[in-house]
Design a protein around this motif. Structure first.
Motif: not given
Lengths: 450, 222
Positions: B75, B96, B99-101, B116, B118-120
């Motif tokens: 991610w 997408l 994907f996060v914004s 973020v 911690d996971g991405f």
């Protein structure tokens, strides 16, 4: 044969932009029906079924029950018949009430098209066999139907003969999972409300979990001191935990407070919350999620991280994105908060004449930032620039133009009188590349390649 | 139900878990994450999990660093970019769906970036004007623990590598004609005091124009 009553509001879903919205708006109708008849089954947005016997007893006859339920919504149509299948078709044919007497189903169904079976493949097959009505289908021998079409065909054959005996399973949403908290004195602040709801939300989820169910969408209803009710359905990408529910309650209070302070001086501002109701909208067997999470541990992890970020920044603080249709870059971007389904109004795959070709810029200006273009950057009737652009000025800083191209027309919404806009590509002497949009005689920045 | 109970209940999944543990205990492979070939020479062959890369403000450069690491799985989050072009993100090959914004973290910047990480797999973040050394080392510690790659647009004390855009050549656009068809972005990287340069072609799947290519030839000879 079970007598079944169906309430149908024709083309309900067409009244709303999204499927979710059509369900959401249908909920008050379901409630209104449930005030009269406790056990109903929602067949879809706009259509509810229920056993007819109870209401008929209460309203002294099926026609009395039909009349009572018709008042739930001005466009409601009511069908009563033996079995669900016939009752649905009766409601569809009703104007506004149609009661097919017990035992009359075969006669009612006989002239109807096989298309009403709701199985296009089967209907197609039957037509090719020269059978176009349910009556014709009903006349086929049931043993040969089973041999030829198997179990699904046998089931449809029973429907056509008016022998549908599918049980009316009550509404999928068991009402008794709903919980309600009452506050006295009223709570005004979102964080206080969140704190007060913590234990209730945990109990709410635990009770659902004890039945080996998982809640994937929840209705939150806030009641203000003045008796106003604010209701919203929140979906979850996976499964709600107690803390997720608390977050939704808090976000809802925040958005309600924002909404009412923005639009009026009266309304919600300063008005406290006296009641919170939580009700599951969608429940699914836990097993489905256990396996899913096991297979993809990372998305579970992502979800817990993003929920944490949302609890800091608010629901709208974390966005997922998709590409929709449109001519400008901003129009094509669709953002939705993490956990919500995106609403795509326009199809990206359609041709959008005037859109930037592929290889789009990395920075998109969403706020229509103005930029000054030096020289006389006015579009002539021949769709050319009267003079080449010599410089750009942004935030008081002037950049000389090294290369440029355009203008290209973007015709859009001519039916609205929106007129034609133009797009210009400009490279300045520092190497930065810009895409500009004309806004009348002025220019705004659409995007920048950085 | 507890996690342990779940395992007992799904014995077949327990064997799947054993399989995964075996995989994880297998021979150690290069932990570095793939990166665009034009940049791989600048940063020692790939992105180091847990590394922090400090960039001059170029989203194109950030996407070039991030894309290959999350192309297959993993991610990607972008923190602090209200103007990030989503279509450009998709076009360079980042899904997408993963994907996060988080466009405006405001004063919670450090908390959000730490969360973020911690996971991405990859986090692209615009740093505030100055990042206190203590904050930087706290976030870097999270990244090291989780193996997240942090790409920061802005200064970062103690970055694994610092990359900056040294000049751009825009192709295809002339004096009132043509269309921008490509950009050759000269990137300078400083890792542990050693400076290297390379040319990143944009679009990323394009060969750089020969006029700027000698930089690559030089690297090939050494």
């Amino acid at each position: 044969m079970t007598r079944v009553l169906v309430l149908d509001i024709p083309s309900w879903a067409d009244r709303f932009d999204t499927e979710a919205e059509s369900h959401r708006q249908f909920d008050p109708v379901i409630r209104a029906v449930e005030n009269t008849v406790p056990l109903v089954r929602v067949l879809g947005a706009g259509r509810i079924a229920m056993g007819a016997r109870g209401p008929a007893r209460y309203y002294r006859g099926e026609d009395g029950a039909a009349e009572a339920l018709r008042r739930v919504h001005p466009d409601a149509r009511i069908g009563v018949a033996d079995g669900l299948f016939t009752a649905v078709l009766a409601a569809r044919a009703a104007n506004p009430v149609l009661i097919v007497p017990a035992g009359d189903s075969p006669a009612f169904l006989a002239p109807l098209s096989v298309a009403h079976l709701g199985d296009p493949d089967m209907a197609d097959l039957l037509r090719r066999l020269g059978v176009s009505t349910l009556g014709g289908f009903a006349q086929l021998d049931d043993v040969s139907v089973r041999d030829r079409f198997g179990f699904p065909g046998e089931r449809l054959h029973r429907f056509a003969r008016g022998l549908d005996d599918s049980p009316i399973v009550p509404r999928d949403i068991p009402i008794d999972y709903a919980v309600e908290s009452v506050f006295d004195p009223a709570i005004v602040r979102a964080d206080e409300l969140a704190f007060a709801m913590r234990a209730t939300a945990d109990d709410f989820i635990d009770r659902i979990a004890r039945d080996r169910l998982a809640c994937t969408a929840v209705w939150v209803t806030l009641t203000s001191e003045r008796g106003e009710r604010f209701e919203r359905c929140w979906a979850h990408p996976t499964v709600f935990a107690g803390t997720d529910v608390v977050d939704r309650v808090r976000w809802q209070l925040e958005s309600v407070a924002r909404l009412t302070t923005d639009t009026s001086t009266e309304g919600f501002a300063g008005d406290g919350i006296v009641g919170v109701r939580l009700a599951p909208d969608q429940l699914a067997p836990q097993s489905r999620f256990e396996r899913g999470m096991w297979g993809a541990p990372s998305s579970d992890r992502i979800h817990s991280v993003l929920s944490r970020v949302q609890s800091i920044l608010g629901h709208e603080g974390v966005l997922t994105a998709t590409i929709g249709g449109g001519r400008t870059l901003v129009e094509r971007e669709i953002f939705s908060p993490w956990g919500d389904k995106p609403v795509i109004e326009h199809d990206a795959a359609k041709p959008w004449p005037g859109r930037l070709p592929d290889r789009v810029p990395t920075t998109v200006y969403r706020d229509g930032t103005a930029i000054m273009v030096g020289g006389t950057a006015v579009i002539s009737p021949a769709e050319t620039l009267a003079e080449p652009p010599r410089w750009l000025e942004l935030d008081g800083r002037r950049r000389d133009v090294a290369a440029w191209s355009g203008p290209w027309p973007i015709s859009e919404r001519w039916w609205d009188g929106g007129g034609i806009r133009y797009r210009l590509q400009v490279v300045d002497t520092t190497g930065a590349a810009w895409v500009l949009l004309s806004a009348g005689p002025d220019w705004t920045i659409e995007a920048r390649y950085d | 139900m507890s996690a342990a109970g779940r395992i007992v209940e799904h014995m077949f999944e327990l064997s799947a878990l054993r399989e995964r543990i075996r995989e994880m205990e297998g021979p150690r492979v290069d932990p570095r994450l793939p990166v665009h070939p034009a940049l791989s020479g600048l940063i020692g062959g790939g992105l180091v999990p847990g590394g922090v890369y400090s960039l001059s403000p170029s989203l194109t450069l950030a996407l070039a660093l991030a894309t290959e690491a999350v192309a297959e799985s993993g991610w990607c989050a972008a923190v602090g970019f209200p103007n990030l072009g989503i279509e450009a993100v998709a076009e360079c090959g980042i899904s997408l769906n993963r994907f996060v914004s988080i466009p405006t973290p405001k004063e919670h910047w450090a908390t959000v970036v730490g969360a973020v990480c911690d996971g991405f797999t990859v986090v692209i973040a615009r740093s505030p004007a100055s990042v206190p050394a203590a904050t930087a080392s706290r976030i870097a510690a999270v990244a090291r623990r989780t193996g997240a790659v942090l790409i920061v647009l802005g200064e970062w004390p103690g970055a694994t590598a610092r990359l900056e855009v040294d000049g751009v050549r825009n192709l295809g656009i002339g004096d009132g004609h043509g269309l921008l068809t490509g950009r050759d972005i000269r990137v300078r990287a400083v890792t542990r005091g050693i400076t290297k340069t390379a040319v990143l072609p944009w679009p990323f799947d394009r060969e750089p124009e020969p006029a700027l290519a000698p930089v690559r030839h030089l690297r090939a000879v050494t």
